[in-house]
Design a protein around this motif. Structure first.
Motif, PDB file in Angstrom:
ATOM      1  N   UNK A   6      -2.445  12.758   1.470  1.00  0.00           N
ATOM      2  CA  UNK A   6      -0.958  12.396   1.183  1.00  0.00           C
ATOM      3  C   UNK A   6      -0.367  11.250   1.530  1.00  0.00           C
ATOM      4  N   UNK A   7      -1.031   9.935   2.007  1.00  0.00           N
ATOM      5  CA  UNK A   7      -0.547   9.108   2.511  1.00  0.00           C
ATOM      6  C   UNK A   7      -0.378   8.099   1.221  1.00  0.00           C
ATOM      7  N   UNK A   8       0.945   7.270   1.599  1.00  0.00           N
ATOM      8  CA  UNK A   8       1.242   6.435   0.457  1.00  0.00           C
ATOM      9  C   UNK A   8       0.521   4.981   0.875  1.00  0.00           C
ATOM     10  N   UNK A   9      -0.285   4.570   0.142  1.00  0.00           N
ATOM     11  CA  UNK A   9      -1.233   3.422   0.347  1.00  0.00           C
ATOM     12  C   UNK A   9      -0.415   2.131  -0.035  1.00  0.00           C
ATOM     13  N   UNK A  10       0.205   2.318  -1.167  1.00  0.00           N
ATOM     14  CA  UNK A  10       0.930   1.216  -1.769  1.00  0.00           C
ATOM     15  C   UNK A  10       1.978   1.661  -2.574  1.00  0.00           C
ATOM     16  N   UNK A  11       3.109   0.558  -2.922  1.00  0.00           N
ATOM     17  CA  UNK A  11       4.285   1.081  -3.739  1.00  0.00           C
ATOM     18  C   UNK A  11       5.146  -0.213  -3.964  1.00  0.00           C
ATOM     19  N   UNK A  12       5.763  -0.054  -5.274  1.00  0.00           N
ATOM     20  CA  UNK A  12       6.484  -1.154  -5.609  1.00  0.00           C
ATOM     21  C   UNK A  12       7.818  -0.411  -6.053  1.00  0.00           C
ATOM     22  N   UNK A  13       8.890  -0.847  -5.548  1.00  0.00           N
ATOM     23  CA  UNK A  13      10.174  -0.174  -5.875  1.00  0.00           C
ATOM     24  C   UNK A  13      10.732  -0.463  -7.264  1.00  0.00           C
ATOM     25  N   UNK A  14      10.986  -1.765  -7.625  1.00  0.00           N
ATOM     26  CA  UNK A  14      11.702  -1.804  -9.100  1.00  0.00           C
ATOM     27  C   UNK A  14      11.165  -3.160  -9.644  1.00  0.00           C
ATOM     28  N   UNK A  15      11.461  -3.548 -10.955  1.00  0.00           N
ATOM     29  CA  UNK A  15      10.926  -4.521 -11.792  1.00  0.00           C
ATOM     30  C   UNK A  15       9.540  -4.389 -11.891  1.00  0.00           C
ATOM     31  N   UNK A  16       8.926  -5.840 -12.245  1.00  0.00           N
ATOM     32  CA  UNK A  16       7.530  -5.838 -12.873  1.00  0.00           C
ATOM     33  C   UNK A  16       6.695  -6.347 -11.899  1.00  0.00           C
ATOM     34  N   UNK A  17       5.467  -5.553 -11.635  1.00  0.00           N
ATOM     35  CA  UNK A  17       4.530  -6.118 -10.561  1.00  0.00           C
ATOM     36  C   UNK A  17       3.454  -5.419 -10.793  1.00  0.00           C
ATOM     37  N   UNK A  18       2.504  -5.378  -9.732  1.00  0.00           N
ATOM     38  CA  UNK A  18       1.114  -5.105  -9.685  1.00  0.00           C
ATOM     39  C   UNK A  18       0.619  -4.323  -8.364  1.00  0.00           C
ATOM     40  N   UNK A  19       0.247  -3.495  -8.018  1.00  0.00           N
ATOM     41  CA  UNK A  19      -0.135  -2.833  -6.711  1.00  0.00           C
ATOM     42  C   UNK A  19      -1.471  -2.287  -6.879  1.00  0.00           C
ATOM     43  N   UNK A  20      -2.015  -2.308  -5.689  1.00  0.00           N
ATOM     44  CA  UNK A  20      -3.647  -1.890  -5.689  1.00  0.00           C
ATOM     45  C   UNK A  20      -3.712  -1.229  -4.393  1.00  0.00           C
TER      46      UNK A  20
END
Length: 272
Positions: free
Chosen positions: A227-241
């Motif tokens: 249940x841990x958040x590893x990666x996140x992007x709030x708004x807009x265009x982007x790439x998470x890993x």
């Protein structure tokens, strides 16, 4: 260990422009990675009827273009959703494909739960079933990342779908969550599914204000089986890993064997 990723977009009602953004973001990917696109990635911010008209075009080549991307970047790719004509040709299915690094289709999931709701936002009411035909099949894909469970957006609210998948290692969730419902529930639902299923969750969302005024929440996120958040992007265009740690996954399941303790039969057991 293997890598997973999510692409976040603010898609337009322009297929070529959206593909250009996907290709630009794929430059951040790694060979062998699992990349998830958001719901309606290729065409969004127009009318629902326009999605049907796109599905009715025999030469839209959306899936073929995605297969070329998977091969070019040597990634596994979950395609968000594409409008695929139903047999009636008057409605379409919101189809999500899982492609391997050769561009071959390893699985297809048609969105089961359709978003027919009222929301206190600028859009007000949503009637997805007007032009969309619901799917009726649970989809799990065997892969180098383990067993991938496929779902789309509103599906996340229906835990029975995920219990029917039996044990999965990664849940992929292309989405276009509204800003209002996303603020209230997006992270809570992703985290809940990761904990109860003891799996990684990759939620790829639309994230901004679209051409028709619709507002989507963004916050594309990857959660661990604890249940841990590893990666996140709030708004807009982007790439998470993020990285799938198979040792951690096994350790969690050994310490708390939820799958062994479950008292309900799975979809696959009932179907066999």
């Amino acid at each position: 260990m293997v890598d997973v990723a999510a692409i976040q977009l603010v898609s337009m009602p322009d297929v070529d422009a959206n593909f250009a953004q996907v290709k630009a973001l794929m430059e951040q990917s790694k060979p062998g990675q699992l990349v998830v696109l958001p719901e309606c990635f290729a065409f969004f911010g127009g009318s629902d009827k326009a999605q049907l008209e796109l599905a009715q075009q025999p030469d839209n080549r959306i899936l073929e273009r995605l297969q070329d991307i998977a091969k070019s970047y040597q990634c596994w790719l979950v395609t968000g959703t594409l409008p695929v004509l139903s047999d009636s040709r008057q409605r379409f299915r919101a189809a999500s494909f899982c492609l391997d690094s050769n561009g071959d289709v390893r699985g297809r999931y048609d969105k089961i739960h359709l978003f027919d709701v009222s929301v206190d936002d600028s859009t007000g009411s949503y009637l997805e079933s007007r032009y969309t035909e619901p799917g009726d099949t649970v989809t799990v894909v065997e892969s180098p990342f383990g067993r991938i469970g496929m779902a789309v957006c509103y599906d996340i609210r229906f835990p029975g779908l995920f219990q029917a998948m039996e044990q999965i290692d990664v849940l992929v969730l292309p989405s276009a969550f509204t800003a209002k419902t996303g603020q209230a529930h997006w992270h809570a639902l992703l985290q809940a599914r990761s904990i109860e299923l003891q799996c990684y969750v990759v939620g790829a969302n639309q994230g901004g204000v679209h051409a028709n005024g619709r507002e989507t929440f963004g916050h594309s996120s990857i959660y661990s089986p604890w249940g841990e958040k590893i990666s996140s992007l709030e708004q807009g265009v982007g790439f998470i890993s993020g990285t799938i740690n198979t040792q951690k996954l096994s350790r969690i399941r050994r310490a708390m064997p939820v799958g062994e303790h479950k008292k309900f039969r799975s979809y696959f057991e009932q179907s066999s």
